[in-house]
Structures are given as structure tokens and as C-alpha cells.
Motif scaffolding. Structure first.
Motif, mmCIF file in Angstrom:
data_model
loop_
_atom_site.group_PDB
_atom_site.id
_atom_site.type_symbol
_atom_site.label_atom_id
_atom_site.label_comp_id
_atom_site.label_asym_id
_atom_site.label_seq_id
_atom_site.Cartn_x
_atom_site.Cartn_y
_atom_site.Cartn_z
ATOM 1 N N SER A 62 0.996 -1.324 -0.350
ATOM 2 C CA SER A 62 -0.197 -0.139 0.273
ATOM 3 C C SER A 62 0.788 1.046 -0.246
ATOM 4 C CB SER A 62 -0.669 0.022 1.209
ATOM 5 O OG SER A 62 0.029 0.219 2.063
ATOM 6 N N PRO A 112 0.826 7.947 3.628
ATOM 7 C CA PRO A 112 -1.010 8.581 3.144
ATOM 8 C C PRO A 112 -0.485 9.808 2.578
ATOM 9 C CG PRO A 112 0.778 9.490 5.005
ATOM 10 C CD PRO A 112 1.714 8.594 4.457
ATOM 11 N N TYR A 146 -4.664 4.773 3.036
ATOM 12 C CA TYR A 146 -3.575 4.531 2.001
ATOM 13 C C TYR A 146 -3.971 3.972 0.711
ATOM 14 C CZ TYR A 146 -0.771 5.076 5.871
ATOM 15 O OH TYR A 146 -0.143 5.944 7.039
#
Length: 121
Positions: A40, A43, A75
Motif C-alpha cells: 500500500s 498516506p 492508504y
């Protein structure tokens, strides 16, 4: 050896399963990729004045799967094409696969992420 772990963000709990080395707390700090089966990225930020809906598919007719608060950390794992949407970042047919908060798709017209920042789904 590998270690699987789950983070309960709302509770601030980390649970570890398996054997091997445990990740350091700095690896789990803000700004690091969230642990998941797929990498992922983030942020990134939600750039809305109101809640942003995370959908079950990349269109505004899909079921609402979660919501993202204004200016929340988000994310994502990848981007895909979907319905064209206009938002605070312009008009876009790019949708991002959100993994936190919630799980589903959010329009790139409302997130501070660019197509080149993450791979295509």
C-alpha cells in the motif's frame, strides 16, 4: 521465516502471528506503507469539505463501503479507470483502491494522489 501481523487502528493494537522477526515500531509509524498482502502507498489526504464515500466499485452508483473524513490520511494499493467524477482536484476517471480507512474505491478527484504515484490495478 515470515511474520503476519494485523493492526487495529481504532484500538491501537498490533497482533502478531507466526514466527520470525517482528517489525520495528518505526516500520509501523505514520508515513510507512501499511502492512497488507499487497503493498500500500500513503498516506495521502482527502481534500473534501465533507465525508468522501469509499465505494464497492469505481462508480458513484456502487454500494458505499466506508467513509473518509475531511483531511483524513488515506492508504491505497493501486488505481483503475471508472466513472468520470469532478471534485476539488479537477475532473478524473481515475479511482483508487483504498485499504485504509475502510476498503473499496475512492475517486482521485478528491485525494492528493497522482496516477504515477501508484501502480495500475
Amino acid at each position: 521465516m515470515t511474520t503476519s501481523f494485523v493492526i487495529g487502528a481504532a484500538l491501537g493494537v498490533v497482533a502478531f502471528f507466526g514466527s520470525g522477526h517482528l517489525p520495528s515500531m518505526s516500520a509501523l509509524s505514520k508515513g510507512s506503507p501499511r502492512p497488507s498482502a499487497q503493498r500500500s502507498y500513503g498516506p495521502y489526504r482527502s481534500v473534501t469539505n465533507e465525508k468522501l464515500w469509499v465505494r464497492s466499485a469505481p462508480n458513484t452508483e456502487a454500494e458505499i463501503a466506508a467513509e473518509i473524513s475531511p483531511d483524513a490520511s488515506v492508504y491505497v494499493t493501486c488505481w483503475t479507470s471508472g466513472e468520470t467524477v469532478s471534485g476539488r482536484r479537477g475532473t478524473s476517471s481515475d479511482w483508487l483502491k483504498v485499504v485504509s480507512p475502510g476498503s473499496g474505491y475512492a475517486s482521485a478527484a478528491f485525494l492528493t494522489v497522482n496516477r504515477g504515484d501508484v501502480p495500475q490495478c
